[in-house]
Design an enzyme around this catalytic site. Structure first.
Site, PDB file in Angstrom:
ATOM      1  N   THR A 372       0.943  -1.221  -0.198  1.00 52.28           N
ATOM      2  CA  THR A 372      -0.198  -0.256  -0.122  1.00 52.28           C
ATOM      3  C   THR A 372       0.523   0.694  -0.395  1.00 52.28           C
ATOM      4  OG1 THR A 372      -2.024  -1.131   1.392  1.00 52.28           O
ATOM      5  CG2 THR A 372      -1.921   1.098   1.426  1.00 52.28           C
ATOM      6  N   SER A 444      -8.856  -0.738   5.153  1.00 53.89           N
ATOM      7  CA  SER A 444      -8.151  -0.206   6.580  1.00 53.89           C
ATOM      8  C   SER A 444      -8.173   1.291   5.904  1.00 53.89           C
ATOM      9  CB  SER A 444      -7.239  -0.826   7.579  1.00 53.89           C
ATOM     10  OG  SER A 444      -7.478  -2.128   7.864  1.00 53.89           O
TER      11      SER A 444
HETATM   12  N1  GLY Z   1      -4.888  -3.924   2.040  1.00 54.34           N
HETATM   13  C1  GLY Z   1      -4.726  -3.384   3.068  1.00 54.34           C
HETATM   14  C2  GLY Z   1      -5.557  -2.575   2.844  1.00 54.34           C
HETATM   15  O1  GLY Z   1      -7.722  -1.996   2.391  1.00 54.34           O
HETATM   16  O2  GLY Z   1      -6.383  -2.095   4.052  1.00 54.34           O
END
Ligand code: GLY
Length: 562
Positions: A372, A444
């Protein structure tokens, strides 16, 4: 170009603990600013701003560039969330989160014994949701940008076609992921030279990815969701036990949603609504903390840290129970966001004792990886963009679709594959986040914008899986409660608690020995070791006309502006 501006590379001491000294990169200016995980991508955004583009143009150009220069999280084959503050003060939220393919079903990752097959859930083509990034970026550009698609994709296309010199950070990531890439010929071809990972100093050219970007530049979303790229994705799915079809791809649409909004000490806080849990939890925690004078109690004090942990514990417990894709389940967001609910939820807070997580509502210690990425953009007209985007795990499932250069996500693992069983982040979920065809998996990611009296104040967000929300919380508290400037707010060490497992994690310097001992005596668990990076909050703070952009010192990255 940074030398032309007021650039400070300064030593930041963690305010009260004095235990940590961190080098943060900070840039100040009034014309426009981009803070991201890559100095190359930030520079792309800056150039677009200086060509007269607005924050959306710069954000879309930066996001396409990140797909080329930061492939572990920047992406075409993933998804994310965009928060946009317009010049007139309105804040918009766009969801370009991946969706479960039409053939997905609730038990698709369970083995014959009914246990979650972790390999299938993260390393297979079945782990991929239908990508949303390309559709989302182009939609945002069309609605709120000023430059052409060709103009904002051109820098990314050039970086892919002509290549760029790899730094230690990227070369190290390629080497660390060699085993995963080795399972797929097309991935090996992209990330290695004949099986040997590229090294720092090598020129890295991505011709297939450049061709895909050219198609998107020429044809818009159809260059990705239809035609040869979509056909290549569907063909690879068929060859390797995947389930995504050309119909899944061509029918993908991003969704504009009402951002979650709350107030905190006279500020308006906007963040991402479900299917992200980030905004709801952030505002819940702020609501629980608002009655307490954290500024007076002090950064890093026993009282402040105890309050933060107890707010985190309660908010993350609600995440597991209530949050999922609002297009599929009834998420009681209004109730969760009300100050009255926060008051009730915090009524059993004991200033002297830790609450046992088992009494609030089972889990394992989540590992952290640089999955991310978040970047922040502000232009000279007061428009701002906070974008967090991801392939889920680092380099997603590490599968490149042959002939396209596109790495696929493994976002399906963000669903709750089995009730009360932890995912990659140790997060548990229940029915609200179970897999269903066309549904978006709970996230998240917490892109966040704070305003004061209609004026932009703070643009932030972070990677870090389950830790994202707490990173954003602490950046917000550091600015609004502890009076820190952008640099110190981002660099100051962080803590993390997520209800289950019932453990406090903390970075070196976040807690003095005295505070850690006091917290243990109150019944807080964990607190055994410190030292790892929580988050990567590339942030911009606005103070009057002055913008202060910070690239989080926990990783390399860059701020570019003027
Ligand atoms: N893949 C991590 C999130 O979207 O929280």
């Amino acid at each position: 170009m940074k030398s032309r501006f007021l650039l400070t590379l300064s030593l930041v001491a963690a305010a009260l603990t004095g235990a940590v000294t961190t080098l943060a990169e900070t840039l100040r200016g009034e014309g426009g600013m981009v803070a991201s995980r890559s100095d190359l991508a930030s520079e792309v955004g800056r150039q677009i701003l200086q060509q007269g583009g607005n924050a959306i143009d710069a954000a879309v150009a930066t996001a396409f560039a990140l797909a080329v220069v930061y492939p572990s999280a920047g992406n075409l084959g993933g998804g994310g969330f965009l928060l946009i503050a317009l010049e007139d003060g309105r804040v918009l939220a766009q969801d370009n989160r991946e969706k479960a393919p039409g053939a997905a079903h609730r038990d698709m990752f369970l083995d014959a014994k009914g246990d979650v097959d972790r390999n299938l859930a993260v390393n297979s083509l079945q782990s991929s949701g239908v990508p949303g990034t390309v559709a989302g970026l182009l939609d945002a550009l069309e609605l709120h940008g000023t430059l052409t698609r060709q103009a904002v994709i051109a820098p990314a296309l050039r970086l892919a076609r002509e290549g760029f010199v790899l730094n230690d950070d990227l070369a190290g990531q390629f080497a660390d992921n060699l085993e995963g890439f080795s399972r797929h010929e097309a991935s090996l071809a992209v990330f290695t030279r004949g099986g040997e990972p590229y090294k720092a100093g090598d020129l890295w050219i991505q011709t297939d990815l450049a061709d895909t970007l050219q198609r998107i530049s020429d044809e818009g979303r159809d260059g990705f969701y239809k035609g040869p790229v979509a056909a290549a994705i569907a063909a690879e799915m068929q060859r390797n036990n995947g389930i995504m079809t050309t119909d899944d791809l061509s029918s993908y649409q991003p969704v504009w949603r009402e951002p979650v909004h709350g107030t905190y000490r006279g500020h308006d806080v906007y963040s991402m609504p479900p299917p992200s849990s980030g905004g709801v939890l952030l505002l819940q925690m702020l609501n629980m903390l608002e009655p307490y004078e954290l500024g007076r109690l002090g950064y890093g004090s026993t009282a402040t840290v105890h309050l933060m942990i107890e707010a985190q514990r309660r908010a993350y417990a609600d995440r597991a129970e209530y949050l999922g894709d609002p297009d599929f389940v009834d998420v009681p967001a209004q109730q969760l966001l009300s100050k009255e609910y926060a008051r009730q939820r915090f009524a059993d807070f004991d200033p002297a004792r830790a609450t046992d997580s088992a009494s609030i509502g089972a889990g394992s210690w989540p590992e952290e990886s640089p999955q991310t990425t978040h970047f922040s953009v502000v232009d000279g007209q007061g428009m701002a963009v906070a974008m967090t985007t991801t392939l889920n795990r680092s380099f997603g499932n590490r599968i490149v679709i042959p002939g396209t250069g596109v790495l696929m996500n493994n976002e399906m693992d963000d669903f709750s594959s089995k009730p009360n069983t932890p995912n990659s982040y140790g997060l548990i979920g229940r029915d609200a986040n179970e897999i269903a065809p066309g549904k978006r998996m709970l996230s998240s990611m917490t892109p966040t914008i704070v305003m004061k009296d209609g004026e932009l104040r703070l643009v932030t967000g972070s990677p870090g899986g389950s830790t994202i929300i707490n990173t954003v919380l602490q950046v917000v508290l550091n600015v609004l409660d502890h009076g820190m400037g952008a640099e110190q707010a981002v660099a100051s060490p962080r803590i993390h608690h997520q209800w289950l497992p019932d453990n406090v994690r903390f970075e070196t310097g976040a807690l003095s020995d005295e505070v850690a001992t006091a917290l243990r005596a109150m019944g807080h668990k964990g607190l055994n070791g410190a030292g790892f990076g929580i988050g990567d909050a590339n942030t911009i703070v606005k103070d009057g006309a002055m913008l202060e952009g910070v690239s989080d010192p926990r990783s390399v990255g860059g701020v570019a502006g003027f």
